[in-house]
Design an enzyme around this catalytic site. Structure first.
Site, PDB file in Angstrom:
ATOM      1  N   ASN A   1       0.042  -0.440   0.592  1.00 55.67           N
ATOM      2  CA  ASN A   1      -1.020  -0.033   0.859  1.00 55.67           C
ATOM      3  C   ASN A   1      -2.370   0.423   1.450  1.00 55.67           C
ATOM      4  OD1 ASN A   1      -1.254  -0.574  -2.255  1.00 55.67           O
ATOM      5  ND2 ASN A   1      -2.692   0.110  -1.857  1.00 55.67           N
ATOM      6  N   ASP A   2      -3.200   0.825   1.055  1.00 54.65           N
ATOM      7  CA  ASP A   2      -4.230   0.850   2.228  1.00 54.65           C
ATOM      8  C   ASP A   2      -4.526  -0.474   2.628  1.00 54.65           C
ATOM      9  OD1 ASP A   2      -4.742   2.528  -0.157  1.00 54.65           O
ATOM     10  OD2 ASP A   2      -6.399   1.453  -1.127  1.00 54.65           O
TER      11      ASP A   2
ATOM     12  N   PHE B   1      -7.534  -6.217  -4.791  1.00 52.88           N
ATOM     13  CA  PHE B   1      -7.898  -4.778  -4.684  1.00 52.88           C
ATOM     14  C   PHE B   1      -8.324  -4.678  -3.672  1.00 52.88           C
ATOM     15  CE2 PHE B   1      -6.659  -2.190  -8.717  1.00 52.88           C
ATOM     16  CZ  PHE B   1      -5.071  -1.854  -8.216  1.00 52.88           C
TER      17      PHE B   1
ATOM     18  N   ARG C   1     -14.931   0.076  -6.937  1.00 53.04           N
ATOM     19  CA  ARG C   1     -14.326  -0.460  -6.962  1.00 53.04           C
ATOM     20  C   ARG C   1     -14.172  -0.505  -5.117  1.00 53.04           C
ATOM     21  NH1 ARG C   1     -10.295   2.229  -9.594  1.00 53.04           N
ATOM     22  NH2 ARG C   1      -9.689   3.917  -8.643  1.00 53.04           N
TER      23      ARG C   1
ATOM     24  N   GLU D   1     -12.135   6.524  -4.322  1.00 54.60           N
ATOM     25  CA  GLU D   1     -11.849   5.464  -3.296  1.00 54.60           C
ATOM     26  C   GLU D   1     -11.834   4.916  -2.528  1.00 54.60           C
ATOM     27  OE1 GLU D   1      -7.577   4.377  -6.230  1.00 54.60           O
ATOM     28  OE2 GLU D   1      -7.675   5.547  -4.585  1.00 54.60           O
TER      29      GLU D   1
ATOM     30  N   TRP E   1       0.131   8.915  -2.737  1.00 60.26           N
ATOM     31  CA  TRP E   1       0.465   8.576  -4.133  1.00 60.26           C
ATOM     32  C   TRP E   1       1.277   9.063  -5.011  1.00 60.26           C
ATOM     33  CZ3 TRP E   1       0.688   3.881  -4.708  1.00 60.26           C
ATOM     34  CH2 TRP E   1      -0.457   2.592  -4.319  1.00 60.26           C
TER      35      TRP E   1
END
Ligand code: FRU
Length: 496
Positions: free
Chosen positions: A43-44, A100, A174, A226, A308
């Site tokens: 993902n990111d 993360f 985060r 986020e 997502w």
């Protein structure tokens, strides 16, 4: 009228016909000019840093499965932002938790003291997510840690006094993005905390002091904030700060999306000078996008080309998801407001195998396309148009401009497999921001994605889709007036 012979590279034919003997990077749906992991879940984008002529792309990675799991930082490098080489995993989960999202900086003057023997430390700042703390219902499971590299990003050593910034008891705490604030000689961290962004500062990347908060009650709040990023621009001699805030769910097309704010930053507080909610990309599939550090005045953005809502269920077999094309990020003033612009990086040009220019096209005109295709044209007076990319199985994607809605759009309702999610098939609109008649449009079609850059990137859209066969036919759909000088380029694969 245009017609041209279809030339599908042999390798593509082989991989698409014989399901079993698929070569890595040439499986069905595998993007040919976008980065995707060899295998496993991604993902990111994380730790984006440019150093010693190399662009580093770290990414949220779970190598053992094609769905999200204990997060690692995968690692890929590029010299040109187009050709990527995937390297060994950079950071593994440990007793403080999963790794993360986060960022990386070049600590040129060794403020951290982590450099040694004249070796400049490259420092990664990331969230450690403790799954046990989360399971036990505590509020103390997301903390910030650092790691450093003394060999220009190749290998990484975790700092032995992690975490460097503990949560004050916030469950969402985060995605640190750090940059050097030269005016006050300190590091600034933007951190996502539920419905707001927190700003911290540090002299050394180890001690962090809270400066301020921004965003409660401003912008979109249909989900959790986020992956923020704070990026300065100078426009007409004036410094304007862009604050990127990703949000999930609550994005403009449902699920994940990237909103932004523009305003001032004084080293402590971000003040928004425009409270309208603005989106960096109006497609459903551009998320967690942030910029590379250490690139000087050129700001380069990349996003995760998924959402997502359905990202864990898209029908790829050995790997899941790709990154967007890296984009040159700009800011442009329209009326009293500032808007982002995103344009594909120039090095994409290197991939052009051939370009055919069509002097004039109108509806019914059809041509064959093969492999990855870029379409470019400029209209003096923007009017309704559409292009249909289709295959022999009767599946298609339509992209164009709707005059009544004054919006660009992508229609993926008939684009192939969509059963994995009821939200997937749909038509998505992106309002036109530019007001002049003249409009330059670029579209980039890869095996399973389409990106539109309209009005020199003032309006962008990114969408993925999963046709049974690659699209091989390009047809001009509704065009109120013929379009002129359409350049259709075939781009070669970045993979061996
Ligand atoms: C965004 C995100 C981040 C988090 C990471 C976990 O997509 O949820 O907030 O750090 O993914 O993989």
């Amino acid at each position: 009228m245009l017609r041209r012979t279809l030339t599908i590279p042999i390798i593509l034919l082989l991989c698409c016909k014989s399901g079993s003997s698929q070569q890595v990077y040439h499986e069905p749906y595998r993007p040919q000019i976008h980065f995707s992991p060899r295998t496993g879940w991604m993902n990111d984008p994380n730790g984006l840093v440019y150093y010693k002529k190399t662009y580093h792309l770290f990414f949220q990675y779970y190598p053992d499965s094609t769905v999200w799991g204990p997060m690692h930082w995968g690692h890929a490098i590029s010299r040109d932002l187009v050709h990527w080489k995937q390297l060994a995993i950079a950071l593994y989960p440990d007793n403080l938790g999963y790794i993360f999202s986060g960022s990386a900086v070049v600590d040129e003057s060794n403020t951290s003291g982590l450099g040694s023997k004249g070796k400049t430390p490259v420092v990664a700042i990331f969230t450690q997510h403790d799954p046990v703390g989360e399971k036990n219902g505590t509020s103390f499971f997301q903390n910030q840690s650092i790691a450093y590299s003394l060999d220009a990003g190749k290998s990484w050593i975790k700092y032995d006094k992690n975490p460097v910034l503990k949560t004050p008891g916030l469950k969402d705490f985060r995605d640190p993005k750090v940059s050097w604030y030269a005016d006050q000689k300190k590091w600034i961290m933007t951190l996502a905390a539920g419905d707001r962004i927190l700003f911290y500062s540090s002299p050394d990347l180890k001690k962090w002091n809270k400066e301020s908060e921004f965003g409660a009650g401003l912008g979109a709040h249909g989900g959790v904030w986020e992956c923020p990023d704070l990026v300065p621009f100078t426009i007409d001699g004036k410094k304007i700060w862009l604050l990127i805030v990703n949000i999930n769910p609550g994005g403009i097309q449902g699920g994940s999306g990237t909103q932004y704010f523009t305003g001032d930053f004084d080293g402590s507080h971000f003040t928004c000078t425009d409270t309208t909610t603005k989106w960096a990309d109006y497609g459903p599939d551009n998320y967690a996008g942030i910029t590379w550090s250490n690139t000087g005045n050129e700001k380069i953005f990349i996003g995760w080309m998924s959402n997502w809502l359905y990202g864990t269920r898209v029908p790829t077999a050995k790997w899941r998801s790709a990154m967007s094309i890296p984009r040159i990020l700009g800011l442009r003033k329209i009326g009293q407001s500032y808007y982002t612009t995103m344009q594909p990086v120039n090095s994409l040009e290197k991939l052009v195998v051939k370009t055919k220019t069509y002097k004039q096209i109108s509806s019914v005109d059809t041509t064959s396309i093969s492999g990855t295709t870029r379409l470019e044209f400029t209209v003096d007076n923007l009017h309704a148009f559409s292009f249909v990319f289709s295959n022999g199985a009767g599946q298609y994607v339509v992209a164009g401009y709707n005059e009544e809605k004054n919006s660009f759009y992508i229609d993926r309702t008939h684009a192939g497999i969509s059963e994995f999610d009821p939200h997937f098939a749909g038509i998505h609109y992106a309002p036109r921001i530019a007001s002049s008649g003249r409009s330059k449009i670029t579209m980039i079609l890869d095996n399973s994605s389409l990106e539109i850059f309209a009005d020199q990137g003032l309006t962008t859209m990114t969408e993925i889709f999963f046709p049974d066969q690659p699209f091989s036919i390009l047809q001009a759909g509704v065009t109120r007036k013929p379009l002129e000088d359409i350049r259709v380029s075939q781009l070669k694969s970045i993979w061996p």
